[in-house]
Design an enzyme around this catalytic site. Sequence first.
Site, mmCIF file in Angstrom:
data_model
loop_
_atom_site.group_PDB
_atom_site.id
_atom_site.type_symbol
_atom_site.label_atom_id
_atom_site.label_comp_id
_atom_site.label_asym_id
_atom_site.label_seq_id
_atom_site.Cartn_x
_atom_site.Cartn_y
_atom_site.Cartn_z
ATOM 1 N N GLY A 12 0.782 -1.233 0.000
ATOM 2 C CA GLY A 12 0.000 0.000 0.000
ATOM 3 C C GLY A 12 0.810 1.278 0.000
ATOM 4 O O GLY A 12 0.353 2.300 0.498
ATOM 5 N N SER A 13 2.021 1.255 -0.610
ATOM 6 C CA SER A 13 2.789 2.503 -0.634
ATOM 7 C C SER A 13 2.124 3.526 -1.561
ATOM 8 O O SER A 13 2.219 4.738 -1.313
ATOM 9 C CB SER A 13 4.244 2.250 -1.033
ATOM 10 O OG SER A 13 4.343 1.805 -2.347
ATOM 11 N N ASN A 14 1.458 3.058 -2.597
ATOM 12 C CA ASN A 14 0.725 4.006 -3.461
ATOM 13 C C ASN A 14 -0.492 4.571 -2.736
ATOM 14 O O ASN A 14 -0.805 5.761 -2.874
ATOM 15 C CB ASN A 14 0.319 3.342 -4.771
ATOM 16 C CG ASN A 14 1.482 3.263 -5.736
ATOM 17 O OD1 ASN A 14 1.867 4.268 -6.325
ATOM 18 N ND2 ASN A 14 2.076 2.084 -5.875
ATOM 19 N N ARG A 65 -14.923 -16.450 -9.227
ATOM 20 C CA ARG A 65 -14.497 -15.060 -9.423
ATOM 21 C C ARG A 65 -15.720 -14.141 -9.415
ATOM 22 O O ARG A 65 -15.711 -13.061 -8.836
ATOM 23 C CB ARG A 65 -13.765 -14.960 -10.779
ATOM 24 C CG ARG A 65 -13.191 -13.596 -11.049
ATOM 25 C CD ARG A 65 -12.387 -13.555 -12.338
ATOM 26 N NE ARG A 65 -11.319 -14.524 -12.394
ATOM 27 C CZ ARG A 65 -10.161 -14.451 -11.742
ATOM 28 N NH1 ARG A 65 -9.926 -13.421 -10.957
ATOM 29 N NH2 ARG A 65 -9.248 -15.377 -11.878
ATOM 30 N N MET A 90 -4.057 -7.398 -6.582
ATOM 31 C CA MET A 90 -3.555 -8.493 -7.416
ATOM 32 C C MET A 90 -4.653 -9.500 -7.773
ATOM 33 O O MET A 90 -4.573 -10.688 -7.451
ATOM 34 C CB MET A 90 -2.401 -9.198 -6.700
ATOM 35 C CG MET A 90 -1.223 -8.288 -6.398
ATOM 36 S SD MET A 90 -0.581 -7.473 -7.865
ATOM 37 C CE MET A 90 0.304 -8.851 -8.584
ATOM 38 N N ASN A 107 -5.989 2.161 -12.614
ATOM 39 C CA ASN A 107 -4.983 1.210 -12.118
ATOM 40 C C ASN A 107 -3.595 1.800 -12.355
ATOM 41 O O ASN A 107 -3.413 2.635 -13.237
ATOM 42 C CB ASN A 107 -5.122 -0.112 -12.892
ATOM 43 C CG ASN A 107 -4.137 -1.159 -12.440
ATOM 44 O OD1 ASN A 107 -3.921 -1.356 -11.239
ATOM 45 N ND2 ASN A 107 -3.509 -1.842 -13.384
ATOM 46 N N HIS A 109 0.175 0.412 -13.352
ATOM 47 C CA HIS A 109 0.881 -0.781 -13.814
ATOM 48 C C HIS A 109 2.367 -0.455 -13.925
ATOM 49 O O HIS A 109 2.733 0.576 -14.492
ATOM 50 C CB HIS A 109 0.323 -1.220 -15.166
ATOM 51 C CG HIS A 109 1.012 -2.448 -15.694
ATOM 52 N ND1 HIS A 109 0.734 -3.703 -15.207
ATOM 53 C CD2 HIS A 109 1.970 -2.592 -16.635
ATOM 54 C CE1 HIS A 109 1.511 -4.580 -15.826
ATOM 55 N NE2 HIS A 109 2.271 -3.935 -16.706
ATOM 56 N N SER A 136 2.640 3.231 -15.508
ATOM 57 C CA SER A 136 1.545 3.888 -16.234
ATOM 58 C C SER A 136 0.279 3.847 -15.409
ATOM 59 O O SER A 136 -0.064 2.799 -14.855
ATOM 60 C CB SER A 136 1.265 3.151 -17.555
ATOM 61 O OG SER A 136 2.441 2.964 -18.319
ATOM 62 N N GLU A 143 -10.046 -5.727 -21.084
ATOM 63 C CA GLU A 143 -8.743 -6.237 -21.532
ATOM 64 C C GLU A 143 -7.663 -5.801 -20.547
ATOM 65 O O GLU A 143 -7.598 -4.615 -20.171
ATOM 66 C CB GLU A 143 -8.428 -5.705 -22.934
ATOM 67 C CG GLU A 143 -7.287 -6.428 -23.614
ATOM 68 C CD GLU A 143 -6.891 -5.752 -24.926
ATOM 69 O OE1 GLU A 143 -5.700 -5.811 -25.278
ATOM 70 O OE2 GLU A 143 -7.763 -5.155 -25.571
ATOM 71 N N ASP A 145 -4.575 -4.473 -18.570
ATOM 72 C CA ASP A 145 -3.534 -3.444 -18.732
ATOM 73 C C ASP A 145 -3.628 -2.717 -20.075
ATOM 74 O O ASP A 145 -2.607 -2.408 -20.694
ATOM 75 C CB ASP A 145 -2.132 -4.075 -18.586
ATOM 76 C CG ASP A 145 -1.953 -4.757 -17.242
ATOM 77 O OD1 ASP A 145 -2.515 -4.263 -16.258
ATOM 78 O OD2 ASP A 145 -1.230 -5.774 -17.182
ATOM 79 N N GLU A 174 6.082 6.208 -9.178
ATOM 80 C CA GLU A 174 4.662 5.851 -8.973
ATOM 81 C C GLU A 174 4.029 6.771 -7.937
ATOM 82 O O GLU A 174 2.891 7.202 -8.087
ATOM 83 C CB GLU A 174 4.526 4.400 -8.499
ATOM 84 C CG GLU A 174 4.801 3.384 -9.588
ATOM 85 C CD GLU A 174 4.445 1.958 -9.167
ATOM 86 O OE1 GLU A 174 4.201 1.711 -7.973
ATOM 87 O OE2 GLU A 174 4.405 1.094 -10.053
HETATM 88 C C1 GRF Z 1 3.068 -1.164 -7.671
HETATM 89 O O1 GRF Z 1 4.337 -1.379 -8.175
HETATM 90 C C2 GRF Z 1 2.059 -1.087 -8.783
HETATM 91 O O2 GRF Z 1 2.591 -0.635 -9.986
HETATM 92 C C3 GRF Z 1 1.610 -2.515 -8.935
HETATM 93 O O3 GRF Z 1 1.638 -3.058 -7.646
HETATM 94 C C4 GRF Z 1 2.586 -2.349 -6.847
HETATM 95 C C5 GRF Z 1 1.880 -1.932 -5.595
HETATM 96 O O4 GRF Z 1 2.734 -1.436 -4.619
HETATM 97 N N1 GRF Z 1 0.304 -2.548 -9.553
HETATM 98 P P1 GRF Z 1 2.151 -0.824 -3.281
HETATM 99 O O5 GRF Z 1 1.264 -1.889 -2.631
HETATM 100 O O6 GRF Z 1 1.357 0.409 -3.632
HETATM 101 O O7 GRF Z 1 3.334 -0.517 -2.423
#
Ligand code: GRF
Length: 213
Positions: A12-14, A65, A90, A107, A109, A136, A143, A145, A174
């Site tokens: 969860g760093s993003n 799913r 994921m 998203n 990627h 990105s 489809e 990514d 990111e």
């Molecule tokens: C990131 O590298 C993102 O591009 C990918 O998953 C990673 C997530 O990292 N989709 P974090 O959990 O946000 O640290």
Amino acid sequence: MYKIVVLISGGGSNLQAIIDNIQTGNIKAEISAVISNRADAYGLERAEKADIDNHVLDNTVFESRESFDQSLSQIIDSYEPNLIVLAGFMRILSDEFVEHFRGRMINIHPSLLPKYKGLNTHQRALEGGDSEHGASVHFVIPELDAGTIIIQGIVPVETNDTVDELQQRVHLIEHRIYPLAVKYLAEDSLSLEEDKLLYKGALLNEPFKEQLN
Ligand code: GRF
């Protein structure tokens, strides 16, 4: 208030970068909820610390799913969000789920799409001998990514880089580009016409680009 739901599976760093940008007032929005499909995702602690509603929806207890995606949709919809942010979530999502949130789900990627869709992107960039790599932010369509790209962050690939080193460099960019994309969306500067991106009403011929410096 512009409302966001963030989906995670891991560190969860993003998510943290977006929380930080909201706290400093750079993004005018609130995160209504964080949802993880894994109970051990560290991002849940980040949400807790920031006093954000958080849920675990364990995909392994669902039969299909589709049934997982339906429960996930229900939780998301209960918050009536303007935007759904996939931040290291994921899971492959069913077409029905994606269509339900089409145009308001993004998203990040870890590659310069359309290069390296799918997994192990850093490894593949190294094996390809690329001099540049990155990440990105894109709208999500069925489809994988493949949706319209909003912004790309570019980093250099250094001689003798390991996967870890390259991944860390990509993470740095990111954490700049994801909050920026969310900011533009929250202030209503970005829109989609068909699959073309408009910024303040003007057609963009290519996504925004940021370089690591
Ligand atoms: C990131 O590298 C993102 O591009 C990918 O998953 C990673 C997530 O990292 N989709 P974090 O959990 O946000 O640290």
